[in-house]
Write a protein that holds these residues in place. Structure first.
Motif, PDB file in Angstrom:
ATOM      1  N   THR A  86     -19.974   1.469  24.624  1.00  0.00           N
ATOM      2  CA  THR A  86     -19.340   0.124  24.675  1.00  0.00           C
ATOM      3  C   THR A  86     -19.812  -0.696  23.283  1.00  0.00           C
ATOM      4  O   THR A  86     -18.909  -1.508  22.879  1.00  0.00           O
ATOM      5  N   ARG A  87     -21.013  -0.392  22.743  1.00  0.00           N
ATOM      6  CA  ARG A  87     -21.103  -1.277  21.363  1.00  0.00           C
ATOM      7  C   ARG A  87     -19.945  -0.891  20.427  1.00  0.00           C
ATOM      8  O   ARG A  87     -19.309  -1.417  19.535  1.00  0.00           O
ATOM      9  N   PHE A  88     -19.754   0.559  20.546  1.00  0.00           N
ATOM     10  CA  PHE A  88     -18.882   1.195  19.488  1.00  0.00           C
ATOM     11  C   PHE A  88     -17.413   0.678  19.672  1.00  0.00           C
ATOM     12  O   PHE A  88     -16.736   0.161  18.683  1.00  0.00           O
ATOM     13  N   LEU A  89     -17.051   0.286  21.027  1.00  0.00           N
ATOM     14  CA  LEU A  89     -15.596  -0.231  21.417  1.00  0.00           C
ATOM     15  C   LEU A  89     -15.401  -1.433  20.826  1.00  0.00           C
ATOM     16  O   LEU A  89     -14.652  -1.957  20.163  1.00  0.00           O
ATOM     17  N   ILE A  90     -16.572  -2.298  21.044  1.00  0.00           N
ATOM     18  CA  ILE A  90     -16.680  -3.713  20.715  1.00  0.00           C
ATOM     19  C   ILE A  90     -16.634  -3.777  19.170  1.00  0.00           C
ATOM     20  O   ILE A  90     -15.876  -4.580  18.581  1.00  0.00           O
ATOM     21  N   THR A  91     -17.292  -2.899  18.441  1.00  0.00           N
ATOM     22  CA  THR A  91     -17.035  -2.949  16.910  1.00  0.00           C
ATOM     23  C   THR A  91     -15.851  -2.572  16.319  1.00  0.00           C
ATOM     24  O   THR A  91     -15.305  -3.107  15.500  1.00  0.00           O
ATOM     25  N   LEU A  92     -15.442  -1.720  17.069  1.00  0.00           N
ATOM     26  CA  LEU A  92     -13.944  -1.056  16.788  1.00  0.00           C
ATOM     27  C   LEU A  92     -13.025  -2.194  17.083  1.00  0.00           C
ATOM     28  O   LEU A  92     -11.936  -2.483  16.192  1.00  0.00           O
ATOM     29  N   SER A  93     -13.040  -2.807  18.076  1.00  0.00           N
ATOM     30  CA  SER A  93     -12.146  -4.027  18.468  1.00  0.00           C
ATOM     31  C   SER A  93     -12.131  -4.978  17.488  1.00  0.00           C
ATOM     32  O   SER A  93     -11.180  -5.588  16.902  1.00  0.00           O
ATOM     33  N   GLY A  94     -13.567  -5.571  16.866  1.00  0.00           N
ATOM     34  CA  GLY A  94     -13.526  -6.494  15.775  1.00  0.00           C
ATOM     35  C   GLY A  94     -12.988  -6.004  14.573  1.00  0.00           C
ATOM     36  O   GLY A  94     -12.328  -6.823  13.770  1.00  0.00           O
ATOM     37  N   TYR A  95     -13.164  -4.757  14.286  1.00  0.00           N
ATOM     38  CA  TYR A  95     -12.336  -4.233  12.925  1.00  0.00           C
ATOM     39  C   TYR A  95     -11.094  -4.268  13.155  1.00  0.00           C
ATOM     40  O   TYR A  95     -10.455  -4.306  11.960  1.00  0.00           O
ATOM     41  N   ALA A  96     -10.459  -3.864  14.314  1.00  0.00           N
ATOM     42  CA  ALA A  96      -8.988  -3.584  14.355  1.00  0.00           C
ATOM     43  C   ALA A  96      -8.404  -4.857  14.308  1.00  0.00           C
ATOM     44  O   ALA A  96      -7.290  -5.076  13.814  1.00  0.00           O
ATOM     45  N   THR A  97      -8.942  -6.141  14.738  1.00  0.00           N
ATOM     46  CA  THR A  97      -8.260  -7.169  14.673  1.00  0.00           C
ATOM     47  C   THR A  97      -8.599  -8.055  13.552  1.00  0.00           C
ATOM     48  O   THR A  97      -8.011  -9.212  13.488  1.00  0.00           O
ATOM     49  N   SER A  98      -9.639  -7.471  12.664  1.00  0.00           N
ATOM     50  CA  SER A  98      -9.650  -8.294  11.232  1.00  0.00           C
ATOM     51  C   SER A  98      -8.588  -7.670  10.181  1.00  0.00           C
ATOM     52  O   SER A  98      -7.576  -7.007  10.440  1.00  0.00           O
ATOM     53  N   THR A  99      -8.640  -8.774   9.112  1.00  0.00           N
ATOM     54  CA  THR A  99      -7.743  -8.461   7.967  1.00  0.00           C
ATOM     55  C   THR A  99      -7.839  -7.248   7.475  1.00  0.00           C
ATOM     56  O   THR A  99      -6.945  -6.312   7.024  1.00  0.00           O
ATOM     57  N   THR A 100      -9.188  -6.677   7.362  1.00  0.00           N
ATOM     58  CA  THR A 100      -9.281  -5.246   6.647  1.00  0.00           C
ATOM     59  C   THR A 100      -8.825  -4.206   7.800  1.00  0.00           C
ATOM     60  O   THR A 100      -7.985  -3.316   7.157  1.00  0.00           O
ATOM     61  N   GLY A 101      -8.760  -4.536   9.093  1.00  0.00           N
ATOM     62  CA  GLY A 101      -8.092  -3.360   9.976  1.00  0.00           C
ATOM     63  C   GLY A 101      -6.800  -3.465   9.836  1.00  0.00           C
ATOM     64  O   GLY A 101      -5.889  -2.256   9.688  1.00  0.00           O
ATOM     65  N   TRP A 102      -6.146  -4.695   9.729  1.00  0.00           N
ATOM     66  CA  TRP A 102      -4.623  -4.663   9.480  1.00  0.00           C
ATOM     67  C   TRP A 102      -4.171  -4.044   7.960  1.00  0.00           C
ATOM     68  O   TRP A 102      -3.050  -3.367   7.798  1.00  0.00           O
ATOM     69  N   LEU A 103      -4.919  -4.177   6.912  1.00  0.00           N
ATOM     70  CA  LEU A 103      -4.651  -3.678   5.917  1.00  0.00           C
ATOM     71  C   LEU A 103      -4.792  -2.153   5.900  1.00  0.00           C
ATOM     72  O   LEU A 103      -4.014  -1.285   5.162  1.00  0.00           O
ATOM     73  N   ILE A 104      -6.023  -1.693   6.519  1.00  0.00           N
ATOM     74  CA  ILE A 104      -5.832  -0.202   6.496  1.00  0.00           C
ATOM     75  C   ILE A 104      -4.710   0.276   7.493  1.00  0.00           C
ATOM     76  O   ILE A 104      -4.204   1.793   6.997  1.00  0.00           O
ATOM     77  N   ALA A 105      -4.327  -0.256   8.619  1.00  0.00           N
ATOM     78  CA  ALA A 105      -3.244   0.264   9.410  1.00  0.00           C
ATOM     79  C   ALA A 105      -2.298   0.219   8.804  1.00  0.00           C
ATOM     80  O   ALA A 105      -1.210   1.178   8.510  1.00  0.00           O
ATOM     81  N   MET A 106      -1.759  -0.841   7.803  1.00  0.00           N
ATOM     82  CA  MET A 106      -0.667  -0.724   6.865  1.00  0.00           C
ATOM     83  C   MET A 106      -0.609   0.435   5.726  1.00  0.00           C
ATOM     84  O   MET A 106       0.430   0.841   5.460  1.00  0.00           O
ATOM     85  N   LEU A 107      -1.786   0.695   5.287  1.00  0.00           N
ATOM     86  CA  LEU A 107      -2.067   1.701   4.262  1.00  0.00           C
ATOM     87  C   LEU A 107      -1.634   3.100   4.798  1.00  0.00           C
ATOM     88  O   LEU A 107      -1.153   3.780   4.215  1.00  0.00           O
ATOM     89  N   VAL A 108      -1.975   3.100   5.978  1.00  0.00           N
ATOM     90  CA  VAL A 108      -1.845   4.327   6.653  1.00  0.00           C
ATOM     91  C   VAL A 108      -0.214   4.559   6.867  1.00  0.00           C
ATOM     92  O   VAL A 108       0.109   5.576   6.808  1.00  0.00           O
ATOM     93  N   VAL A 109       0.429   3.430   7.327  1.00  0.00           N
ATOM     94  CA  VAL A 109       1.858   3.780   7.324  1.00  0.00           C
ATOM     95  C   VAL A 109       2.517   3.856   6.174  1.00  0.00           C
ATOM     96  O   VAL A 109       3.640   4.506   6.108  1.00  0.00           O
ATOM     97  N   ILE A 110       2.185   3.140   5.088  1.00  0.00           N
ATOM     98  CA  ILE A 110       2.729   3.589   3.965  1.00  0.00           C
ATOM     99  C   ILE A 110       2.401   4.930   3.321  1.00  0.00           C
ATOM    100  O   ILE A 110       3.263   5.494   3.032  1.00  0.00           O
ATOM    101  N   ALA A 111       1.283   5.296   3.627  1.00  0.00           N
ATOM    102  CA  ALA A 111       0.985   6.721   3.195  1.00  0.00           C
ATOM    103  C   ALA A 111       1.694   7.634   4.085  1.00  0.00           C
ATOM    104  O   ALA A 111       2.392   8.826   3.591  1.00  0.00           O
ATOM    105  N   ALA A 112       2.003   7.521   5.352  1.00  0.00           N
ATOM    106  CA  ALA A 112       2.841   8.304   6.027  1.00  0.00           C
ATOM    107  C   ALA A 112       4.144   8.332   5.602  1.00  0.00           C
ATOM    108  O   ALA A 112       5.043   9.275   5.445  1.00  0.00           O
ATOM    109  N   ALA A 113       4.853   7.016   5.238  1.00  0.00           N
ATOM    110  CA  ALA A 113       6.030   7.074   4.737  1.00  0.00           C
ATOM    111  C   ALA A 113       6.047   8.016   3.198  1.00  0.00           C
ATOM    112  O   ALA A 113       7.289   8.484   3.092  1.00  0.00           O
ATOM    113  N   ALA A 114       5.397   7.630   2.510  1.00  0.00           N
ATOM    114  CA  ALA A 114       5.256   8.382   1.386  1.00  0.00           C
ATOM    115  C   ALA A 114       5.313   9.770   1.634  1.00  0.00           C
ATOM    116  O   ALA A 114       5.839  10.506   0.663  1.00  0.00           O
TER     117      ALA A 114
END
Length: 184
Positions: A86-114
């Motif tokens: 439960t603590r892990f999911l709460i931490t993951l949720s906070g990270y996924a909704t943060s600006t850093t999480g969005w940036l990492i998601a965008m980097l993954v999408v860009i890397a996949a496109a490349a």
């Protein structure tokens, strides 16, 4: 560019050997068989990919939408000691909704496109991917069978059209869709 060199060579061989009508019949069957095998292979590969995309979307939705609501409930209950998942999911949720999480998601999408762009631009990368794809459990044997099927159908077509054995084998090899199988 539309039908390929094997088609043109088969028509030329059929014309030279006087069996053009038979060759065209074989070509029609050949293209029907290739179309059917490609359609079957695509449907076998597409289903797990679509399932994986929906599973990732569902997991992301749970982490971003549901977990923050449960976090509020846990905070209101006054429970200090939560289980580690439960603590892990709460931490993951906070990270996924943060600006850093969005940036990492965008980097993954860009890397996949490349990676996809590199695949289409580089013959060497395609070769390595094709070689690796033959080792994927379950799918490797299907890919090998489809590639060999194309090669053998093309080889048989060339042979029936009056081509000699070496020429038929070369044409069959060029028809293999997997670059690794084609080289072998």
């Amino acid at each position: 560019k539309v039908v390929g060199e094997n088609f043109l060579a088969a028509v030329e061989l059929g014309e030279r050997s006087g069996v053009l009508d038979i060759t065209l019949g074989h070509l029609a069957k050949f293209f029907r068989d290739v179309h059917t095998s490609r359609r079957n292979l695509k449907s076998l590969i597409t289903e797990p990919i679509v399932f994986a995309i929906f599973a990732i979307a569902a997991a992301y939705s749970v982490v971003v939408l549901a977990v923050p609501e449960f976090e509020k409930i846990y905070q209101q209950s006054g429970s200090d000691e939560l289980p580690w998942p439960t603590r892990f999911l709460i931490t993951l949720s906070g990270y996924a909704t943060s600006t850093t999480g969005w940036l990492i998601a965008m980097l993954v999408v860009i890397a996949a496109a490349a990676a996809v762009a590199t695949y289409f631009r580089s013959e060497r990368v395609r070769y390595l991917v094709h070689r690796w794809s033959l080792k994927v459990p379950g799918f490797g044997s299907l890919i090998r069978a489809a590639s060999l099927g194309n090669a053998f159908r093309s080889m048989a077509l060339s042979w029936r059209s009056g081509g000699g054995s070496p020429e038929s084998i070369r044409r069959g090899a060029r028809a293999a869709s997997n670059l690794y199988v084609r080289e072998r």
